[in-house]
Design a protein around this motif. Structure first.
Motif, PDB file in Angstrom:
ATOM      1  N   ALA A 117       0.840  -1.206   0.000  1.00 37.48           N
ATOM      2  CA  ALA A 117       0.000   0.000   0.000  1.00 37.48           C
ATOM      3  C   ALA A 117       0.875   1.255   0.000  1.00 37.48           C
ATOM      4  O   ALA A 117       0.594   2.224  -0.717  1.00 37.48           O
ATOM      5  N   ALA A 118       1.949   1.230   0.780  1.00 38.50           N
ATOM      6  CA  ALA A 118       2.857   2.381   0.843  1.00 38.50           C
ATOM      7  C   ALA A 118       3.557   2.591  -0.500  1.00 38.50           C
ATOM      8  O   ALA A 118       3.673   3.725  -0.979  1.00 38.50           O
ATOM      9  N   GLU A 119       4.008   1.506  -1.109  1.00 41.92           N
ATOM     10  CA  GLU A 119       4.685   1.627  -2.406  1.00 41.92           C
ATOM     11  C   GLU A 119       3.732   2.094  -3.494  1.00 41.92           C
ATOM     12  O   GLU A 119       4.109   2.882  -4.363  1.00 41.92           O
ATOM     13  N   GLU A 120       2.497   1.628  -3.446  1.00 39.71           N
ATOM     14  CA  GLU A 120       1.500   2.057  -4.430  1.00 39.71           C
ATOM     15  C   GLU A 120       1.223   3.556  -4.279  1.00 39.71           C
ATOM     16  O   GLU A 120       1.171   4.297  -5.258  1.00 39.71           O
ATOM     17  N   PHE A 121       1.068   4.005  -3.033  1.00 43.78           N
ATOM     18  CA  PHE A 121       0.851   5.430  -2.767  1.00 43.78           C
ATOM     19  C   PHE A 121       2.058   6.243  -3.234  1.00 43.78           C
ATOM     20  O   PHE A 121       1.911   7.304  -3.838  1.00 43.78           O
ATOM     21  N   GLN A 122       3.244   5.727  -2.968  1.00 43.04           N
ATOM     22  CA  GLN A 122       4.487   6.395  -3.377  1.00 43.04           C
ATOM     23  C   GLN A 122       4.509   6.604  -4.891  1.00 43.04           C
ATOM     24  O   GLN A 122       4.841   7.686  -5.365  1.00 43.04           O
ATOM     25  N   SER A 123       4.128   5.594  -5.649  1.00 43.97           N
ATOM     26  CA  SER A 123       4.158   5.717  -7.107  1.00 43.97           C
ATOM     27  C   SER A 123       3.055   6.650  -7.609  1.00 43.97           C
ATOM     28  O   SER A 123       3.268   7.415  -8.542  1.00 43.97           O
ATOM     29  N   ARG A 124       1.883   6.623  -6.975  1.00 40.13           N
ATOM     30  CA  ARG A 124       0.787   7.516  -7.369  1.00 40.13           C
ATOM     31  C   ARG A 124       1.089   8.965  -7.015  1.00 40.13           C
ATOM     32  O   ARG A 124       0.634   9.884  -7.694  1.00 40.13           O
ATOM     33  N   LEU A 125       1.834   9.168  -5.940  1.00 41.65           N
ATOM     34  CA  LEU A 125       2.160  10.514  -5.476  1.00 41.65           C
ATOM     35  C   LEU A 125       2.952  11.275  -6.538  1.00 41.65           C
ATOM     36  O   LEU A 125       2.759  12.469  -6.725  1.00 41.65           O
ATOM     37  N   GLY A 126       3.826  10.561  -7.221  1.00 44.79           N
ATOM     38  CA  GLY A 126       4.608  11.184  -8.285  1.00 44.79           C
ATOM     39  C   GLY A 126       5.401  12.392  -7.816  1.00 44.79           C
ATOM     40  O   GLY A 126       5.551  13.364  -8.544  1.00 44.79           O
ATOM     41  N   SER A 127       5.903  12.333  -6.607  1.00 42.91           N
ATOM     42  CA  SER A 127       6.630  13.465  -6.034  1.00 42.91           C
ATOM     43  C   SER A 127       8.049  13.550  -6.590  1.00 42.91           C
ATOM     44  O   SER A 127       8.696  12.532  -6.812  1.00 42.91           O
ATOM     45  N   PRO A 128       8.537  14.780  -6.784  1.00 43.96           N
ATOM     46  CA  PRO A 128       9.931  14.947  -7.220  1.00 43.96           C
ATOM     47  C   PRO A 128      10.924  14.735  -6.068  1.00 43.96           C
ATOM     48  O   PRO A 128      12.124  14.650  -6.288  1.00 43.96           O
ATOM     49  N   HIS A 129      10.407  14.642  -4.839  1.00 37.45           N
ATOM     50  CA  HIS A 129      11.275  14.496  -3.675  1.00 37.45           C
ATOM     51  C   HIS A 129      11.731  13.046  -3.512  1.00 37.45           C
ATOM     52  O   HIS A 129      10.960  12.120  -3.754  1.00 37.45           O
ATOM     53  N   PRO A 130      12.979  12.853  -3.077  1.00 40.33           N
ATOM     54  CA  PRO A 130      13.452  11.486  -2.832  1.00 40.33           C
ATOM     55  C   PRO A 130      12.648  10.848  -1.696  1.00 40.33           C
ATOM     56  O   PRO A 130      12.248  11.530  -0.749  1.00 40.33           O
ATOM     57  N   SER A 131      12.415   9.546  -1.818  1.00 37.90           N
ATOM     58  CA  SER A 131      11.590   8.871  -0.820  1.00 37.90           C
ATOM     59  C   SER A 131      11.963   7.401  -0.713  1.00 37.90           C
ATOM     60  O   SER A 131      12.638   6.852  -1.580  1.00 37.90           O
ATOM     61  N   PHE A 132      11.487   6.784   0.365  1.00 38.01           N
ATOM     62  CA  PHE A 132      11.648   5.346   0.551  1.00 38.01           C
ATOM     63  C   PHE A 132      10.541   4.842   1.466  1.00 38.01           C
ATOM     64  O   PHE A 132       9.922   5.617   2.195  1.00 38.01           O
ATOM     65  N   VAL A 133      10.300   3.537   1.406  1.00 38.85           N
ATOM     66  CA  VAL A 133       9.320   2.887   2.271  1.00 38.85           C
ATOM     67  C   VAL A 133      10.081   2.038   3.282  1.00 38.85           C
ATOM     68  O   VAL A 133      11.022   1.327   2.925  1.00 38.85           O
ATOM     69  N   LYS A 134       9.662   2.126   4.534  1.00 40.12           N
ATOM     70  CA  LYS A 134      10.306   1.366   5.608  1.00 40.12           C
ATOM     71  C   LYS A 134       9.239   0.611   6.388  1.00 40.12           C
ATOM     72  O   LYS A 134       8.276   1.207   6.875  1.00 40.12           O
ATOM     73  N   SER A 135       9.407  -0.695   6.500  1.00 41.86           N
ATOM     74  CA  SER A 135       8.490  -1.515   7.298  1.00 41.86           C
ATOM     75  C   SER A 135       8.938  -1.505   8.754  1.00 41.86           C
ATOM     76  O   SER A 135      10.127  -1.629   9.047  1.00 41.86           O
ATOM     77  N   ASP A 151       2.844   0.192  14.899  1.00 41.53           N
ATOM     78  CA  ASP A 151       2.885  -1.217  15.260  1.00 41.53           C
ATOM     79  C   ASP A 151       3.813  -2.000  14.351  1.00 41.53           C
ATOM     80  O   ASP A 151       4.112  -1.574  13.226  1.00 41.53           O
ATOM     81  N   ASP A 152       4.204  -3.148  14.849  1.00 39.93           N
ATOM     82  CA  ASP A 152       4.917  -4.125  14.044  1.00 39.93           C
ATOM     83  C   ASP A 152       4.090  -4.364  12.779  1.00 39.93           C
ATOM     84  O   ASP A 152       2.878  -4.561  12.853  1.00 39.93           O
ATOM     85  N   GLY A 153       4.733  -4.288  11.626  1.00 42.22           N
ATOM     86  CA  GLY A 153       4.034  -4.537  10.368  1.00 42.22           C
ATOM     87  C   GLY A 153       3.563  -3.293   9.647  1.00 42.22           C
ATOM     88  O   GLY A 153       3.250  -3.355   8.461  1.00 42.22           O
ATOM     89  N   ASP A 154       3.494  -2.156  10.337  1.00 45.12           N
ATOM     90  CA  ASP A 154       3.129  -0.921   9.649  1.00 45.12           C
ATOM     91  C   ASP A 154       4.248  -0.553   8.678  1.00 45.12           C
ATOM     92  O   ASP A 154       5.411  -0.899   8.893  1.00 45.12           O
ATOM     93  N   ALA A 155       3.887   0.155   7.621  1.00 45.44           N
ATOM     94  CA  ALA A 155       4.885   0.634   6.662  1.00 45.44           C
ATOM     95  C   ALA A 155       4.793   2.151   6.611  1.00 45.44           C
ATOM     96  O   ALA A 155       3.698   2.714   6.636  1.00 45.44           O
ATOM     97  N   LEU A 156       5.943   2.793   6.555  1.00 44.99           N
ATOM     98  CA  LEU A 156       5.992   4.250   6.498  1.00 44.99           C
ATOM     99  C   LEU A 156       6.651   4.688   5.207  1.00 44.99           C
ATOM    100  O   LEU A 156       7.675   4.128   4.806  1.00 44.99           O
ATOM    101  N   LEU A 157       6.042   5.678   4.579  1.00 49.04           N
ATOM    102  CA  LEU A 157       6.644   6.314   3.412  1.00 49.04           C
ATOM    103  C   LEU A 157       7.325   7.583   3.908  1.00 49.04           C
ATOM    104  O   LEU A 157       6.674   8.455   4.489  1.00 49.04           O
ATOM    105  N   PHE A 158       8.628   7.647   3.732  1.00 45.72           N
ATOM    106  CA  PHE A 158       9.421   8.815   4.106  1.00 45.72           C
ATOM    107  C   PHE A 158       9.697   9.619   2.844  1.00 45.72           C
ATOM    108  O   PHE A 158      10.289   9.107   1.897  1.00 45.72           O
ATOM    109  N   LEU A 159       9.279  10.865   2.858  1.00 43.95           N
ATOM    110  CA  LEU A 159       9.472  11.770   1.727  1.00 43.95           C
ATOM    111  C   LEU A 159      10.360  12.917   2.203  1.00 43.95           C
ATOM    112  O   LEU A 159       9.982  13.648   3.125  1.00 43.95           O
ATOM    113  N   LEU A 160      11.537  13.061   1.623  1.00 46.43           N
ATOM    114  CA  LEU A 160      12.472  14.116   2.038  1.00 46.43           C
ATOM    115  C   LEU A 160      12.082  15.411   1.327  1.00 46.43           C
ATOM    116  O   LEU A 160      12.517  15.672   0.209  1.00 46.43           O
ATOM    117  N   ILE A 161      11.234  16.214   1.983  1.00 47.21           N
ATOM    118  CA  ILE A 161      10.688  17.404   1.322  1.00 47.21           C
ATOM    119  C   ILE A 161      11.590  18.630   1.453  1.00 47.21           C
ATOM    120  O   ILE A 161      11.424  19.601   0.720  1.00 47.21           O
TER     121      ILE A 161
END
Length: 134
Positions: free
Chosen positions: A27-45, A110-120
């Motif tokens: 879900a985080a990766e899908e949101f990341q791709s839809r966001l189409g942000s020019p800022h560098p980002s990564f997903v961390k579980s 919680d354990d298992g949550d995924a975070l999208l980090f966007l360096l704005i």
């Protein structure tokens, strides 16, 4: 007493299933791709040591080398609502220490949550939370 190092009540601590972890990460990766942000980002579980006890959050070293300072600096973690948290980024260890605990506890991560980090900004992450249990 042996669980006294856990920062949340034991009944709130969960063990995410493989499906929950994968679902949140996808879900985080899908949101990341839809966001189409020019800022560098990564997903961390998230794992238990990130959100219940140690509160050390190692970040992807490749990302850190490319986008973050080598030294220890204060950075800002901004949640989806614009709430700001000061944290300490330790460049030599490519991770977050001081301040990360408050963010994790306030958001009941919680354990298992995924975070999208966007360096704005050079020292500011916008963080989106995707729940493993949703």
């Amino acid at each position: 007493k042996f669980l006294s190092y856990i920062a949340r009540p034991l009944h709130e601590c969960k063990f995410a299933s493989y499906e929950e972890k994968v679902g949140a990460h996808n879900a985080a990766e899908e949101f990341q791709s839809r966001l189409g942000s020019p800022h560098p980002s990564f997903v961390k579980s998230m794992v238990r040591s990130h959100v219940y006890s140690c509160f050390w959050l190692g970040l992807p070293s490749r990302f850190c080398v490319a986008h973050l300072p080598e030294q220890t600096v204060e950075i800002v973690l901004e949640d989806e609502k614009g709430q700001e948290y000061e944290a300490v980024y330790i460049g030599a260890r490519t991770g977050l220490s001081g301040g990360w605990k408050r963010f994790a506890l306030d958001h009941k991560l919680d354990d298992g949550d995924a975070l999208l980090f966007l360096l704005i900004e050079p020292k500011r992450f916008k963080i989106y939370v995707f729940r493993g249990a949703e």
